[in-house]
Design a protein around this motif. Sequence first.
Motif, short mmCIF file in Angstrom:
data_model
loop_
_atom_site.label_atom_id
_atom_site.label_comp_id
_atom_site.label_asym_id
_atom_site.label_seq_id
_atom_site.Cartn_x
_atom_site.Cartn_y
_atom_site.Cartn_z
N LEU A 113 17.16 -2.23 11.23
CA LEU A 113 15.93 -2.28 12.02
C LEU A 113 15.62 -0.90 12.57
O LEU A 113 16.51 -0.20 13.07
CB LEU A 113 16.10 -3.27 13.17
N SER A 127 11.44 -3.67 22.20
CA SER A 127 11.98 -5.02 22.09
C SER A 127 13.49 -5.03 21.89
O SER A 127 14.07 -6.08 21.57
CB SER A 127 11.31 -5.74 20.90
N THR A 131 15.92 -8.27 21.22
CA THR A 131 16.44 -8.41 19.86
C THR A 131 17.96 -8.55 19.88
O THR A 131 18.53 -9.43 19.23
CB THR A 131 16.05 -7.19 19.01
N SER A 134 18.95 -11.95 21.25
CA SER A 134 18.71 -13.04 20.29
C SER A 134 19.73 -13.04 19.16
O SER A 134 20.01 -14.09 18.57
CB SER A 134 17.29 -12.94 19.71
#
Length: 210
Positions: A113, A127, A131, A134
């Motif tokens: 990412l 984010s 991230t 999660s």
Amino acid sequence: MTDGLDQNYAKAYDGKAGFGKSPALILIDFVQGYFDPSCDLYADVDEALASALRVREAAHKAGIPVILTNVVYHPKAINGGRFFEKATPLRYFLEGSPMGDWPEGLQPTEDELVISKQYPSAFFGTSLASTLTSLGVDNVILTGLTTSGCVRASCVDAMSHGFITTVVRDACGDRHNDPHEANLFDMQAKYADVVSEDAIIAHLGALTQS
């Protein structure tokens, strides 16, 4: 104070964070500007990148998330804010600038990412924290540029967001050794465990075997 520096700090700051059970690796701002002598940001950080790439390889073998960050601004720097006003070399990170490209040897894979940011911390205005949460991550492993800037800011925010924070000494770099060492010292004292490349690769190797 008559004590030496290490002895003085050990009285108050001698804790160990340890490693978590579910780490993620973050490569902070390894971009071309730091490797191009024509850029104001240029620093002698080839060894830091080489170290980070070795840690990245170990992270992939361990199957943990790998995240890269860069700094990207609107062509007119509308989103640059006070940071852009203060730190004039950030002009090299206007959208489309070759100085913001990935350096030779580093290209994000489809499993990695990329998070683009406008401020020093990889967490501020991005984010990243959501991230990582999660994904069930409890331990953030930091590498990157520069130690005294975006690495330190990301380290403080990682800890503040509740992540066990690990900084890989060999995989971080700065334009001068003094701020590099001073900030590693301070992060080790208060916010994170600063470890060697060998130590983090051994840890990731143990995760791979388990």
